[in-house]
Motif scaffolding. Structure first.
Motif, short mmCIF file in Angstrom:
data_model
loop_
_atom_site.label_atom_id
_atom_site.label_comp_id
_atom_site.label_asym_id
_atom_site.label_seq_id
_atom_site.Cartn_x
_atom_site.Cartn_y
_atom_site.Cartn_z
N THR A 35 -4.75 -20.64 -18.78
CA THR A 35 -3.48 -21.07 -19.38
C THR A 35 -3.15 -20.17 -20.57
OG1 THR A 35 -4.58 -22.62 -20.86
CG2 THR A 35 -3.84 -23.49 -18.74
N GLY A 36 -1.94 -20.25 -21.03
CA GLY A 36 -1.54 -19.51 -22.23
C GLY A 36 -1.03 -18.11 -21.92
N ASP A 37 -0.75 -17.38 -22.99
CA ASP A 37 -0.15 -16.05 -22.89
C ASP A 37 -1.02 -15.03 -22.17
OD1 ASP A 37 2.02 -16.96 -24.31
OD2 ASP A 37 1.29 -16.22 -26.24
N HIS A 38 -2.32 -15.20 -22.21
CA HIS A 38 -3.24 -14.23 -21.62
C HIS A 38 -3.74 -14.67 -20.24
CE1 HIS A 38 -3.30 -13.43 -25.96
NE2 HIS A 38 -3.43 -12.17 -25.59
N SER A 39 -3.05 -15.60 -19.63
CA SER A 39 -3.47 -16.11 -18.32
C SER A 39 -2.87 -15.27 -17.19
CB SER A 39 -3.03 -17.56 -18.15
OG SER A 39 -1.62 -17.64 -18.02
N ILE A 40 -3.47 -15.41 -16.03
CA ILE A 40 -2.95 -14.72 -14.85
C ILE A 40 -1.52 -15.17 -14.57
CG2 ILE A 40 -3.25 -14.42 -12.36
CD1 ILE A 40 -6.32 -14.67 -12.88
N GLY A 147 -5.10 -7.63 -25.87
CA GLY A 147 -4.86 -8.85 -26.64
C GLY A 147 -5.94 -9.89 -26.42
N TRP A 148 -6.35 -10.07 -25.17
CA TRP A 148 -7.39 -11.04 -24.84
C TRP A 148 -8.72 -10.64 -25.48
CZ3 TRP A 148 -8.30 -15.78 -23.64
CH2 TRP A 148 -9.49 -16.17 -23.04
N ASN A 149 -9.10 -9.38 -25.34
CA ASN A 149 -10.39 -8.93 -25.87
C ASN A 149 -10.42 -8.84 -27.39
OD1 ASN A 149 -11.90 -8.73 -23.49
ND2 ASN A 149 -10.82 -6.86 -22.95
N ARG A 150 -9.28 -8.59 -28.00
CA ARG A 150 -9.24 -8.49 -29.46
C ARG A 150 -9.53 -9.83 -30.13
NH1 ARG A 150 -5.24 -5.38 -29.93
NH2 ARG A 150 -3.61 -6.87 -29.38
N HIS A 151 -9.21 -10.92 -29.46
CA HIS A 151 -9.33 -12.24 -30.08
C HIS A 151 -10.47 -13.07 -29.51
CE1 HIS A 151 -5.82 -11.49 -32.40
NE2 HIS A 151 -5.17 -11.15 -31.31
N THR A 173 -17.01 -16.77 -40.86
CA THR A 173 -15.74 -16.43 -41.48
C THR A 173 -14.60 -17.01 -40.66
OG1 THR A 173 -16.72 -14.34 -42.19
CG2 THR A 173 -14.31 -14.51 -42.28
N PRO A 174 -13.65 -17.70 -41.33
CA PRO A 174 -12.51 -18.24 -40.57
C PRO A 174 -11.74 -17.12 -39.87
CG PRO A 174 -12.58 -19.15 -42.77
CD PRO A 174 -13.60 -18.04 -42.73
N CYS A 175 -11.28 -17.40 -38.67
CA CYS A 175 -10.50 -16.43 -37.90
C CYS A 175 -9.06 -16.42 -38.37
CB CYS A 175 -10.52 -16.78 -36.41
SG CYS A 175 -12.13 -16.65 -35.66
N ALA A 176 -8.45 -15.26 -38.28
CA ALA A 176 -7.03 -15.16 -38.56
C ALA A 176 -6.26 -15.80 -37.42
CB ALA A 176 -6.64 -13.68 -38.70
#
Length: 196
Positions: A35-40, A147-151, A173-176
């Motif tokens: 699901t989401g922006d990085h989904s198939i 985008g998927w791998n960066r986050h 550390t909190p994530c951005a």
């Protein structure tokens, strides 16, 4: 009027697309969002919108495939879903992902060859559906892959962390905040200006 259901051609195109842009992986932390922006489905609806039915779209193709139908169909074809609680992951991806699967990376030679083959097969088997040029196709897949791998650094499991706790990376550390994936405003023109 009955409940909309995906046509056979929509399911076939969606499955072919999923296999053209992702591959199985033996790495234990290779996942693809369901699901989401990085989904198939998100990428499919951007590149081949004619086969998709998007929730809330009043002009939606009633015979198109929905995100839920796509995920169920892919599972029936051997895509394995797994529940994963991880740190620093795109929130919209949820906790259910496709396991041992990864996006192809156009910057890696072997992956680029597979992407090119997949693109050509989609164009030849389903003429008129994939309207973008090859370089635009590669750019969109690169955006999603990067985008998927960066986050998803570390992909460490969240154990014992209460719902609503801040997302943290493996060092604590909190994530951005993760911005939503925004495809190019006009991804169709190829770099050489040839367009579709």
């Amino acid at each position: 009027m009955g409940r909309p259901k995906a046509s056979d051609i929509s399911r076939t195109v969606a499955a072919a697309f999923a296999n053209a842009v992702t591959v199985q992986s033996s790495a234990p932390n290779d996942w693809v969002a369901r699901t989401g922006d990085h989904s198939i489905f998100s990428v499919l609806s951007h590149l081949i919108p004619k086969v998709c039915r998007i929730h809330g779209d009043k002009d939606a193709n009633r015979r198109g495939i929905s995100e839920a139908e796509l995920n169920k169909h892919l599972e029936s074809l051997g895509f394995v879903r797994v529940r994963v609680r991880m740190r620093c992951v795109v929130s919209a991806a949820g906790t259910w992902l496709f396991d041992h699967r990864r996006w192809l990376d156009p910057k890696v030679e072997q992956d680029a060859i597979l992407l090119q083959k997949g693109y050509q097969e989609l164009r030849s088997h389903f003429p008129g559906l994939l309207e973008c040029g090859e370089s635009a196709f590669f750019r969109v897949i690169a955006q999603v892959h990067d985008g998927w791998n960066r986050h998803r650094p570390g992909m460490a499991y969240l154990e014992g962390i209460a719902e609503g706790s801040p997302r943290v990376d493996p060092s604590g550390t909190p994530c951005a905040p993760v911005p939503p994936l925004a495809f190019d405003a006009d991804p169709w023109p190829d770099a050489d200006g040839a367009g579709r």
